[in-house]
Write a protein that holds these residues in place. Structure first.
Motif, PDB file in Angstrom:
ATOM      1  N   GLU A 216      -3.439   2.434 -73.658  1.00 45.79           N
ATOM      2  CA  GLU A 216      -4.682   1.844 -74.143  1.00 45.79           C
ATOM      3  C   GLU A 216      -4.955   0.452 -73.568  1.00 45.79           C
ATOM      4  OE1 GLU A 216      -7.016   3.155 -76.058  1.00 45.79           O
ATOM      5  OE2 GLU A 216      -5.999   5.079 -76.360  1.00 45.79           O
ATOM      6  N   SER A 217      -3.893  -0.358 -73.417  1.00 46.57           N
ATOM      7  CA  SER A 217      -4.098  -1.752 -72.984  1.00 46.57           C
ATOM      8  C   SER A 217      -4.093  -1.917 -71.470  1.00 46.57           C
ATOM      9  CB  SER A 217      -3.037  -2.664 -73.616  1.00 46.57           C
ATOM     10  OG  SER A 217      -1.735  -2.236 -73.297  1.00 46.57           O
ATOM     11  N   GLY A 218      -3.691  -0.874 -70.728  1.00 44.05           N
ATOM     12  CA  GLY A 218      -3.764  -0.920 -69.263  1.00 44.05           C
ATOM     13  C   GLY A 218      -2.551  -1.563 -68.612  1.00 44.05           C
ATOM     14  N   ARG A 219      -2.612  -1.654 -67.293  1.00 43.20           N
ATOM     15  CA  ARG A 219      -1.470  -2.170 -66.529  1.00 43.20           C
ATOM     16  C   ARG A 219      -1.435  -3.692 -66.521  1.00 43.20           C
ATOM     17  NH1 ARG A 219      -0.400   1.835 -61.348  1.00 43.20           N
ATOM     18  NH2 ARG A 219      -0.290   3.764 -62.577  1.00 43.20           N
ATOM     19  N   LEU A 220      -0.246  -4.206 -66.708  1.00 47.39           N
ATOM     20  CA  LEU A 220      -0.017  -5.647 -66.698  1.00 47.39           C
ATOM     21  C   LEU A 220       1.466  -5.906 -66.436  1.00 47.39           C
ATOM     22  CD1 LEU A 220       0.186  -6.895 -70.357  1.00 47.39           C
ATOM     23  CD2 LEU A 220      -0.480  -4.560 -69.878  1.00 47.39           C
ATOM     24  N   PRO A 221       1.824  -7.103 -65.985  1.00 46.41           N
ATOM     25  CA  PRO A 221       3.232  -7.413 -65.718  1.00 46.41           C
ATOM     26  C   PRO A 221       3.980  -7.626 -67.029  1.00 46.41           C
ATOM     27  CG  PRO A 221       1.874  -9.331 -65.278  1.00 46.41           C
ATOM     28  CD  PRO A 221       0.935  -8.209 -65.613  1.00 46.41           C
ATOM     29  N   TYR A 222       4.356  -6.527 -67.658  1.00 47.28           N
ATOM     30  CA  TYR A 222       4.863  -6.571 -69.027  1.00 47.28           C
ATOM     31  C   TYR A 222       6.290  -7.117 -69.103  1.00 47.28           C
ATOM     32  CZ  TYR A 222       5.003  -5.144 -73.909  1.00 47.28           C
ATOM     33  OH  TYR A 222       5.076  -5.152 -75.283  1.00 47.28           O
ATOM     34  N   THR A 223       7.170  -6.574 -68.277  1.00 47.17           N
ATOM     35  CA  THR A 223       8.545  -7.079 -68.221  1.00 47.17           C
ATOM     36  C   THR A 223       8.902  -7.334 -66.762  1.00 47.17           C
ATOM     37  OG1 THR A 223       8.977  -5.436 -69.954  1.00 47.17           O
ATOM     38  CG2 THR A 223      10.825  -6.800 -69.231  1.00 47.17           C
ATOM     39  N   VAL A 224       9.360  -8.555 -66.481  1.00 49.60           N
ATOM     40  CA  VAL A 224       9.510  -8.994 -65.094  1.00 49.60           C
ATOM     41  C   VAL A 224      10.819  -9.766 -64.926  1.00 49.60           C
ATOM     42  CG1 VAL A 224       8.482 -10.438 -63.288  1.00 49.60           C
ATOM     43  CG2 VAL A 224       7.005  -9.136 -64.815  1.00 49.60           C
ATOM     44  N   PHE A 225      11.425  -9.620 -63.754  1.00 57.68           N
ATOM     45  CA  PHE A 225      12.559 -10.467 -63.398  1.00 57.68           C
ATOM     46  C   PHE A 225      12.011 -11.801 -62.903  1.00 57.68           C
ATOM     47  CE2 PHE A 225      14.525  -6.229 -62.799  1.00 57.68           C
ATOM     48  CZ  PHE A 225      15.624  -6.390 -63.632  1.00 57.68           C
ATOM     49  N   LEU A 292       6.175   1.112 -60.201  1.00 55.97           N
ATOM     50  CA  LEU A 292       6.526   1.915 -59.031  1.00 55.97           C
ATOM     51  C   LEU A 292       7.009   1.059 -57.872  1.00 55.97           C
ATOM     52  CD1 LEU A 292       3.589   4.489 -59.165  1.00 55.97           C
ATOM     53  CD2 LEU A 292       5.840   4.596 -60.280  1.00 55.97           C
ATOM     54  N   ASP A 293       6.773  -0.241 -57.953  1.00 55.84           N
ATOM     55  CA  ASP A 293       7.298  -1.194 -56.972  1.00 55.84           C
ATOM     56  C   ASP A 293       7.366  -2.560 -57.661  1.00 55.84           C
ATOM     57  OD1 ASP A 293       4.882  -2.933 -56.314  1.00 55.84           O
ATOM     58  OD2 ASP A 293       4.068  -0.953 -55.864  1.00 55.84           O
ATOM     59  N   PRO A 294       8.066  -3.525 -57.072  1.00 58.30           N
ATOM     60  CA  PRO A 294       8.286  -4.800 -57.769  1.00 58.30           C
ATOM     61  C   PRO A 294       7.127  -5.791 -57.705  1.00 58.30           C
ATOM     62  CG  PRO A 294      10.006  -4.333 -56.105  1.00 58.30           C
ATOM     63  CD  PRO A 294       8.859  -3.430 -55.828  1.00 58.30           C
ATOM     64  N   ALA A 295       6.095  -5.518 -56.928  1.00 58.88           N
ATOM     65  CA  ALA A 295       5.018  -6.492 -56.743  1.00 58.88           C
ATOM     66  C   ALA A 295       4.177  -6.658 -58.009  1.00 58.88           C
ATOM     67  CB  ALA A 295       4.119  -6.074 -55.587  1.00 58.88           C
ATOM     68  N   ILE A 296       3.742  -7.884 -58.253  1.00 57.22           N
ATOM     69  CA  ILE A 296       2.884  -8.211 -59.396  1.00 57.22           C
ATOM     70  C   ILE A 296       1.512  -8.562 -58.830  1.00 57.22           C
ATOM     71  CG2 ILE A 296       2.564  -9.735 -61.376  1.00 57.22           C
ATOM     72  CD1 ILE A 296       5.648 -10.359 -61.029  1.00 57.22           C
ATOM     73  N   ASP A 297       0.568  -7.651 -58.932  1.00 57.56           N
ATOM     74  CA  ASP A 297      -0.714  -7.932 -58.291  1.00 57.56           C
ATOM     75  C   ASP A 297      -1.591  -8.829 -59.169  1.00 57.56           C
ATOM     76  OD1 ASP A 297      -2.441  -6.355 -60.015  1.00 57.56           O
ATOM     77  OD2 ASP A 297      -1.718  -4.565 -58.994  1.00 57.56           O
ATOM     78  N   GLU A 298      -2.584  -9.402 -58.550  1.00 55.73           N
ATOM     79  CA  GLU A 298      -3.406 -10.401 -59.226  1.00 55.73           C
ATOM     80  C   GLU A 298      -4.224  -9.803 -60.361  1.00 55.73           C
ATOM     81  OE1 GLU A 298      -6.235 -14.206 -57.999  1.00 55.73           O
ATOM     82  OE2 GLU A 298      -5.410 -12.870 -56.454  1.00 55.73           O
ATOM     83  N   ARG A 317      -5.678 -20.906 -68.444  1.00 55.53           N
ATOM     84  CA  ARG A 317      -5.265 -19.868 -67.509  1.00 55.53           C
ATOM     85  C   ARG A 317      -4.473 -20.486 -66.363  1.00 55.53           C
ATOM     86  NH1 ARG A 317      -8.399 -15.076 -68.786  1.00 55.53           N
ATOM     87  NH2 ARG A 317      -7.614 -14.026 -66.920  1.00 55.53           N
ATOM     88  N   VAL A 318      -3.513 -19.721 -65.857  1.00 57.66           N
ATOM     89  CA  VAL A 318      -2.651 -20.181 -64.769  1.00 57.66           C
ATOM     90  C   VAL A 318      -2.852 -19.274 -63.572  1.00 57.66           C
ATOM     91  CG1 VAL A 318      -0.288 -20.664 -64.042  1.00 57.66           C
ATOM     92  CG2 VAL A 318      -0.959 -21.049 -66.422  1.00 57.66           C
ATOM     93  N   ASP A 319      -3.085 -19.867 -62.424  1.00 59.37           N
ATOM     94  CA  ASP A 319      -3.340 -19.093 -61.209  1.00 59.37           C
ATOM     95  C   ASP A 319      -2.141 -18.233 -60.822  1.00 59.37           C
ATOM     96  OD1 ASP A 319      -5.363 -18.800 -58.908  1.00 59.37           O
ATOM     97  OD2 ASP A 319      -3.463 -19.158 -57.860  1.00 59.37           O
ATOM     98  N   HIS A 320      -2.438 -17.032 -60.383  1.00 57.72           N
ATOM     99  CA  HIS A 320      -1.425 -16.064 -59.950  1.00 57.72           C
ATOM    100  C   HIS A 320      -0.463 -16.665 -58.929  1.00 57.72           C
ATOM    101  CE1 HIS A 320      -0.191 -12.717 -57.174  1.00 57.72           C
ATOM    102  NE2 HIS A 320      -0.019 -12.047 -58.305  1.00 57.72           N
ATOM    103  N   ALA A 321      -0.973 -17.428 -57.993  1.00 58.66           N
ATOM    104  CA  ALA A 321      -0.152 -17.976 -56.904  1.00 58.66           C
ATOM    105  C   ALA A 321       0.860 -19.008 -57.382  1.00 58.66           C
ATOM    106  CB  ALA A 321      -1.055 -18.599 -55.846  1.00 58.66           C
ATOM    107  N   ILE A 322       0.644 -19.577 -58.548  1.00 54.50           N
ATOM    108  CA  ILE A 322       1.543 -20.623 -59.051  1.00 54.50           C
ATOM    109  C   ILE A 322       2.832 -20.042 -59.620  1.00 54.50           C
ATOM    110  CG2 ILE A 322       1.801 -22.428 -60.814  1.00 54.50           C
ATOM    111  CD1 ILE A 322      -1.163 -23.041 -60.485  1.00 54.50           C
ATOM    112  N   LEU A 323       2.718 -18.944 -60.365  1.00 57.36           N
ATOM    113  CA  LEU A 323       3.885 -18.410 -61.073  1.00 57.36           C
ATOM    114  C   LEU A 323       4.341 -17.036 -60.598  1.00 57.36           C
ATOM    115  CD1 LEU A 323       3.220 -19.509 -64.773  1.00 57.36           C
ATOM    116  CD2 LEU A 323       4.617 -20.623 -63.034  1.00 57.36           C
ATOM    117  N   VAL A 324       3.737 -16.542 -59.533  1.00 57.72           N
ATOM    118  CA  VAL A 324       4.140 -15.248 -58.978  1.00 57.72           C
ATOM    119  C   VAL A 324       4.487 -15.417 -57.506  1.00 57.72           C
ATOM    120  CG1 VAL A 324       3.424 -12.898 -58.411  1.00 57.72           C
ATOM    121  CG2 VAL A 324       2.720 -13.922 -60.589  1.00 57.72           C
TER     122      VAL A 324
END
Length: 337
Positions: A216-225, A292-298, A317-324
Protein backbone atom coordinates in the motif's frame (compact mmCIF):
# COMPACT_ATOMS: atom_id res chain seq x y z
CA UNK A 1 62.98 -53.07 4.26
CA UNK A 2 62.67 -50.85 1.23
CA UNK A 3 58.95 -50.79 1.81
CA UNK A 4 59.48 -49.74 5.44
CA UNK A 5 61.88 -46.94 4.39
CA UNK A 6 59.34 -45.70 1.88
CA UNK A 7 56.58 -45.70 4.47
CA UNK A 8 58.73 -43.80 6.95
CA UNK A 9 59.75 -41.34 4.24
CA UNK A 10 56.12 -40.72 3.28
CA UNK A 11 55.17 -40.27 6.94
CA UNK A 12 57.96 -37.77 7.51
CA UNK A 13 56.96 -35.84 4.41
CA UNK A 14 53.37 -35.72 5.61
CA UNK A 15 54.45 -34.55 9.05
CA UNK A 16 56.55 -31.81 7.49
CA UNK A 17 53.78 -30.82 5.11
CA UNK A 18 50.95 -30.58 7.68
CA UNK A 19 52.31 -27.47 9.45
CA UNK A 20 52.50 -25.68 6.10
CA UNK A 21 48.87 -26.61 5.37
CA UNK A 22 47.75 -25.45 8.81
CA UNK A 23 49.75 -22.27 8.48
CA UNK A 24 48.19 -21.59 5.09
CA UNK A 25 44.72 -22.12 6.55
CA UNK A 26 45.57 -19.83 9.42
CA UNK A 27 46.82 -17.18 7.03
CA UNK A 28 43.58 -17.45 5.04
CA UNK A 29 41.54 -16.84 8.18
CA UNK A 30 43.79 -13.97 9.23
CA UNK A 31 43.38 -12.39 5.81
CA UNK A 32 39.66 -11.82 6.46
CA UNK A 33 38.82 -8.27 7.47
CA UNK A 34 36.43 -8.02 10.41
CA UNK A 35 33.34 -5.87 9.89
CA UNK A 36 31.06 -5.26 12.88
CA UNK A 37 27.42 -5.08 11.80
CA UNK A 38 24.50 -4.12 14.04
CA UNK A 39 21.00 -5.08 12.89
CA UNK A 40 18.09 -3.14 14.34
CA UNK A 41 16.21 -6.38 15.09
CA UNK A 42 16.30 -10.06 14.14
CA UNK A 43 13.81 -10.56 11.34
CA UNK A 44 13.03 -12.82 8.37
CA UNK A 45 12.56 -9.49 6.63
CA UNK A 46 16.38 -9.35 6.55
CA UNK A 47 16.79 -12.75 4.90
CA UNK A 48 19.33 -11.55 2.27
CA UNK A 49 21.75 -10.58 5.04
CA UNK A 50 21.68 -14.06 6.62
CA UNK A 51 21.92 -15.65 3.19
CA UNK A 52 25.06 -13.61 2.44
CA UNK A 53 26.58 -15.00 5.64
CA UNK A 54 25.45 -18.60 5.23
CA UNK A 55 26.34 -18.84 1.53
CA UNK A 56 29.82 -17.51 2.31
CA UNK A 57 29.46 -14.43 0.13
CA UNK A 58 31.06 -12.14 2.72
CA UNK A 59 33.96 -14.55 3.28
CA UNK A 60 34.54 -14.88 -0.46
CA UNK A 61 34.84 -11.09 -0.54
CA UNK A 62 37.47 -11.31 2.23
CA UNK A 63 35.21 -10.15 5.05
CA UNK A 64 34.42 -11.62 8.44
CA UNK A 65 31.03 -10.21 9.44
CA UNK A 66 30.48 -9.99 13.19
CA UNK A 67 26.70 -9.65 13.49
CA UNK A 68 24.94 -8.39 16.61
CA UNK A 69 21.32 -7.39 17.16
CA UNK A 70 21.11 -3.89 18.60
CA UNK A 71 17.33 -3.86 19.24
CA UNK A 72 15.83 -0.56 18.14
CA UNK A 73 16.65 2.34 15.85
CA UNK A 74 17.89 4.64 18.62
CA UNK A 75 20.20 2.03 20.13
CA UNK A 76 21.49 1.00 16.70
CA UNK A 77 22.35 4.57 15.73
CA UNK A 78 23.93 5.31 19.12
CA UNK A 79 26.11 2.21 18.77
CA UNK A 80 27.17 3.26 15.27
CA UNK A 81 27.95 6.85 16.22
CA UNK A 82 29.95 5.77 19.28
CA UNK A 83 32.09 3.39 17.23
CA UNK A 84 30.63 0.16 18.63
CA UNK A 85 29.84 -1.10 15.13
CA UNK A 86 31.09 -0.27 11.63
CA UNK A 87 27.86 -0.82 9.71
CA UNK A 88 24.23 -0.48 10.80
CA UNK A 89 21.23 -2.19 9.25
CA UNK A 90 18.35 0.12 10.11
CA UNK A 91 15.71 2.36 8.57
CA UNK A 92 16.93 5.25 6.41
CA UNK A 93 14.89 7.72 8.44
CA UNK A 94 17.43 7.38 11.27
CA UNK A 95 20.18 8.79 9.07
CA UNK A 96 17.95 11.79 8.33
CA UNK A 97 17.25 12.37 12.02
CA UNK A 98 21.00 12.31 12.80
CA UNK A 99 21.83 14.68 9.96
CA UNK A 100 19.17 17.20 10.98
CA UNK A 101 20.59 17.22 14.50
CA UNK A 102 23.79 18.68 13.04
CA UNK A 103 26.21 15.75 12.99
CA UNK A 104 29.78 16.57 11.91
CA UNK A 105 30.15 13.01 10.62
CA UNK A 106 26.82 12.16 8.94
CA UNK A 107 25.59 8.62 8.51
CA UNK A 108 25.46 7.67 4.83
CA UNK A 109 23.24 5.01 3.23
CA UNK A 110 25.19 2.79 0.82
CA UNK A 111 23.27 -0.49 0.28
CA UNK A 112 19.53 -1.10 0.42
CA UNK A 113 18.26 -4.44 1.78
CA UNK A 114 14.46 -4.03 1.82
CA UNK A 115 12.40 -1.77 -0.42
CA UNK A 116 8.93 -1.80 1.16
CA UNK A 117 7.40 -1.67 4.59
CA UNK A 118 7.36 -5.12 6.15
CA UNK A 119 4.17 -4.96 8.21
CA UNK A 120 0.69 -6.33 7.64
CA UNK A 121 -2.80 -5.36 8.75
CA UNK A 122 -4.15 -8.13 10.97
CA UNK A 123 -7.78 -8.29 12.07
CA UNK A 124 -9.26 -10.12 15.02
CA UNK A 125 -12.04 -11.37 12.76
CA UNK A 126 -12.22 -12.58 9.19
CA UNK A 127 -13.40 -9.96 6.73
CA UNK A 128 -14.82 -10.93 3.39
CA UNK A 129 -14.63 -8.21 0.76
CA UNK A 130 -12.32 -6.17 2.98
CA UNK A 131 -12.18 -2.41 2.51
CA UNK A 132 -10.11 0.05 4.53
CA UNK A 133 -13.32 1.89 5.39
CA UNK A 134 -14.07 -0.98 7.80
CA UNK A 135 -11.37 0.40 10.13
CA UNK A 136 -13.32 3.60 10.75
CA UNK A 137 -14.48 3.72 14.39
CA UNK A 138 -12.35 0.72 15.37
CA UNK A 139 -9.44 0.42 17.80
CA UNK A 140 -6.08 0.09 16.06
CA UNK A 141 -2.94 -1.20 17.78
CA UNK A 142 -0.13 0.64 16.01
CA UNK A 143 3.65 0.89 16.15
CA UNK A 144 6.04 3.34 17.84
CA UNK A 145 5.48 7.01 17.07
CA UNK A 146 8.16 8.36 14.72
CA UNK A 147 9.23 4.89 13.59
CA UNK A 148 8.96 3.94 9.94
CA UNK A 149 6.33 1.20 10.46
CA UNK A 150 3.97 3.64 12.16
CA UNK A 151 4.61 6.38 9.61
CA UNK A 152 3.98 3.98 6.71
CA UNK A 153 0.85 2.75 8.47
CA UNK A 154 -0.52 6.25 8.96
CA UNK A 155 0.38 7.17 5.39
CA UNK A 156 -1.60 4.17 4.11
CA UNK A 157 -4.63 4.97 6.24
CA UNK A 158 -4.65 8.58 5.02
CA UNK A 159 -4.37 7.35 1.42
CA UNK A 160 -7.66 5.56 2.04
CA UNK A 161 -9.34 8.60 3.57
CA UNK A 162 -8.92 7.62 7.22
CA UNK A 163 -7.38 10.01 9.73
CA UNK A 164 -5.64 7.70 12.23
CA UNK A 165 -5.93 10.27 15.02
CA UNK A 166 -9.61 11.12 14.52
CA UNK A 167 -11.37 8.29 12.73
CA UNK A 168 -10.23 5.45 14.98
CA UNK A 169 -8.79 4.78 18.42
CA UNK A 170 -5.03 4.66 17.83
CA UNK A 171 -3.21 2.74 20.58
CA UNK A 172 0.52 3.55 20.79
CA UNK A 173 1.40 3.10 24.47
CA UNK A 174 2.61 -0.50 24.17
CA UNK A 175 6.27 -1.41 23.70
CA UNK A 176 7.21 -2.97 20.37
CA UNK A 177 8.10 -6.30 21.99
CA UNK A 178 4.65 -6.55 23.61
CA UNK A 179 2.38 -5.48 20.72
CA UNK A 180 1.66 -9.02 19.50
CA UNK A 181 0.92 -10.38 22.96
CA UNK A 182 -1.33 -7.39 23.70
CA UNK A 183 -3.40 -8.14 20.61
CA UNK A 184 -3.54 -11.85 21.48
CA UNK A 185 -4.80 -10.86 24.94
CA UNK A 186 -7.68 -8.86 23.49
CA UNK A 187 -6.35 -5.33 22.91
CA UNK A 188 -7.43 -3.73 19.64
CA UNK A 189 -9.71 -4.72 16.77
CA UNK A 190 -6.80 -4.44 14.33
CA UNK A 191 -3.02 -4.54 14.69
CA UNK A 192 -0.03 -3.70 12.52
CA UNK A 193 2.39 -6.63 12.72
CA UNK A 194 5.71 -7.72 11.27
CA UNK A 195 6.35 -11.26 10.19
CA UNK A 196 6.54 -13.98 11.34
CA UNK A 197 3.97 -12.93 13.95
CA UNK A 198 1.29 -12.17 11.34
CA UNK A 199 1.63 -15.64 9.81
CA UNK A 200 1.79 -17.33 13.23
CA UNK A 201 -1.44 -15.59 14.29
CA UNK A 202 -3.11 -16.79 11.09
CA UNK A 203 -1.98 -20.36 11.68
CA UNK A 204 -3.17 -20.26 15.29
CA UNK A 205 -6.50 -18.62 14.43
CA UNK A 206 -5.73 -15.54 16.55
CA UNK A 207 -5.88 -13.08 13.66
CA UNK A 208 -6.33 -12.76 9.92
CA UNK A 209 -4.03 -10.91 7.50
CA UNK A 210 -6.15 -8.49 5.47
CA UNK A 211 -3.62 -6.26 3.71
CA UNK A 212 0.05 -5.42 3.29
CA UNK A 213 1.29 -1.98 4.33
CA UNK A 214 4.29 -2.64 2.09
CA UNK A 215 2.14 -2.97 -1.00
CA UNK A 216 0.00 0.00 0.00
CA UNK A 217 2.76 2.50 0.89
CA UNK A 218 4.97 1.73 -2.14
CA UNK A 219 8.71 1.37 -2.58
CA UNK A 220 11.09 3.20 -0.29
CA UNK A 221 14.52 2.61 1.29
CA UNK A 222 13.00 0.86 4.28
CA UNK A 223 16.01 -0.99 5.70
CA UNK A 224 19.49 0.00 4.57
CA UNK A 225 23.12 -0.68 5.39
CA UNK A 226 24.76 2.57 6.45
CA UNK A 227 28.02 3.80 7.98
CA UNK A 228 29.52 7.01 9.18
CA UNK A 229 30.87 9.09 6.31
CA UNK A 230 34.37 8.89 7.81
CA UNK A 231 34.31 5.07 7.79
CA UNK A 232 33.25 4.99 4.14
CA UNK A 233 35.93 7.48 3.12
CA UNK A 234 38.65 5.60 5.01
CA UNK A 235 37.54 2.10 3.94
CA UNK A 236 36.07 2.25 0.42
CA UNK A 237 37.37 -1.24 -0.47
CA UNK A 238 35.66 -2.79 2.54
CA UNK A 239 32.38 -1.04 1.75
CA UNK A 240 32.59 -2.20 -1.86
CA UNK A 241 33.25 -5.82 -0.87
CA UNK A 242 30.40 -5.66 1.62
CA UNK A 243 28.02 -4.31 -1.02
CA UNK A 244 29.14 -6.98 -3.49
CA UNK A 245 28.22 -9.71 -1.00
CA UNK A 246 24.83 -8.14 -0.32
CA UNK A 247 24.08 -7.96 -4.04
CA UNK A 248 25.10 -11.61 -4.55
CA UNK A 249 22.61 -12.58 -1.84
CA UNK A 250 19.90 -10.48 -3.45
CA UNK A 251 20.48 -12.16 -6.81
CA UNK A 252 20.40 -15.58 -5.18
CA UNK A 253 17.19 -14.94 -3.24
CA UNK A 254 15.40 -13.48 -6.25
CA UNK A 255 15.57 -16.87 -7.95
CA UNK A 256 15.55 -19.11 -4.86
CA UNK A 257 12.84 -21.52 -3.85
CA UNK A 258 11.34 -20.29 -0.55
CA UNK A 259 11.85 -23.73 1.01
CA UNK A 260 15.57 -23.69 0.22
CA UNK A 261 15.96 -20.13 1.50
CA UNK A 262 14.05 -21.01 4.68
CA UNK A 263 16.32 -23.96 5.39
CA UNK A 264 19.36 -21.76 4.91
CA UNK A 265 18.36 -19.07 7.42
CA UNK A 266 16.57 -21.36 9.90
CA UNK A 267 19.50 -21.32 12.39
CA UNK A 268 18.81 -17.61 12.96
CA UNK A 269 15.21 -18.37 14.00
CA UNK A 270 15.40 -21.40 16.24
CA UNK A 271 12.02 -20.69 17.86
CA UNK A 272 10.18 -20.39 14.53
CA UNK A 273 8.86 -23.40 12.64
CA UNK A 274 10.44 -23.99 9.24
CA UNK A 275 7.02 -23.91 7.55
CA UNK A 276 6.43 -20.42 8.97
CA UNK A 277 9.81 -19.16 7.76
CA UNK A 278 9.06 -20.51 4.29
CA UNK A 279 5.62 -18.86 4.21
CA UNK A 280 7.06 -15.52 5.29
CA UNK A 281 9.86 -15.58 2.71
CA UNK A 282 7.38 -16.43 -0.04
CA UNK A 283 5.09 -13.60 1.05
CA UNK A 284 7.93 -11.08 1.01
CA UNK A 285 9.19 -12.39 -2.34
CA UNK A 286 5.75 -12.09 -3.91
CA UNK A 287 5.36 -8.44 -2.93
CA UNK A 288 9.04 -7.70 -3.74
CA UNK A 289 9.89 -6.47 -0.26
CA UNK A 290 13.45 -7.69 -0.66
CA UNK A 291 15.40 -5.17 -2.72
CA UNK A 292 16.56 -6.58 -6.04
CA UNK A 293 19.78 -4.56 -5.95
CA UNK A 294 21.53 -2.36 -3.37
CA UNK A 295 20.97 1.02 -5.07
CA UNK A 296 18.74 3.62 -3.38
CA UNK A 297 17.12 5.65 -6.12
CA UNK A 298 16.01 9.23 -5.72
CA UNK A 299 12.31 8.50 -6.23
CA UNK A 300 12.34 6.05 -3.30
CA UNK A 301 14.23 8.55 -1.16
CA UNK A 302 11.70 11.30 -1.86
CA UNK A 303 8.80 8.93 -1.12
CA UNK A 304 10.39 8.14 2.24
CA UNK A 305 10.46 11.84 3.05
CA UNK A 306 6.88 12.27 1.82
CA UNK A 307 5.80 9.69 4.39
CA UNK A 308 7.87 11.29 7.15
CA UNK A 309 6.51 14.72 6.26
CA UNK A 310 2.92 13.48 6.26
CA UNK A 311 3.50 12.07 9.74
CA UNK A 312 4.86 15.40 10.99
CA UNK A 313 8.28 13.90 11.71
CA UNK A 314 10.37 15.73 9.09
CA UNK A 315 11.36 19.32 9.96
CA UNK A 316 13.35 19.70 6.74
CA UNK A 317 13.89 17.61 3.60
CA UNK A 318 17.39 16.31 2.93
CA UNK A 319 18.76 15.97 -0.58
CA UNK A 320 19.35 12.44 -1.85
CA UNK A 321 22.97 13.23 -2.76
CA UNK A 322 23.84 14.22 0.81
CA UNK A 323 22.96 10.98 2.60
CA UNK A 324 23.01 8.39 -0.18
CA UNK A 325 26.16 7.03 -1.82
CA UNK A 326 25.25 4.70 -4.69
CA UNK A 327 28.76 4.29 -6.11
CA UNK A 328 29.24 0.92 -4.38
CA UNK A 329 25.83 -0.38 -5.45
CA UNK A 330 26.45 0.71 -9.03
CA UNK A 331 29.87 -0.95 -9.09
CA UNK A 332 28.38 -4.15 -7.70
CA UNK A 333 25.63 -4.17 -10.32
CA UNK A 334 28.23 -3.72 -13.05
CA UNK A 335 30.74 -6.34 -11.91
CA UNK A 336 28.88 -8.95 -9.86
CA UNK A 337 27.17 -11.65 -11.89
Amino acid sequence: MNTLRKSVHVLLCCMLFVPFVLAACGDAEEDLTAVRVGEVTRSIFYAPQYIAIEKGFFEEEGLDVELTTTWGGDKTMTTLLSGGIDVALVGSETSIYVYLQGSDDPVVNFAQLTQTDGTFLVSRHEAEDFTWEQLRGSSFLGQRKGGMPQMAGEFTLKQHGIDPHRDLELIQNIDFANIASAFASGTGDYVQLFEPQATVFEMEGIGHVLASFGEESGRLPYTVFMSKQSFIQENPEIVQKFTNAVYRAQLWLEEADPAEAAGLIAPYFEDTELAVIQTVIERYQNQQSYALDPAIDEEEWERLQDIMEEAGELPKRVDHAILVDNQFANNAAEHVK
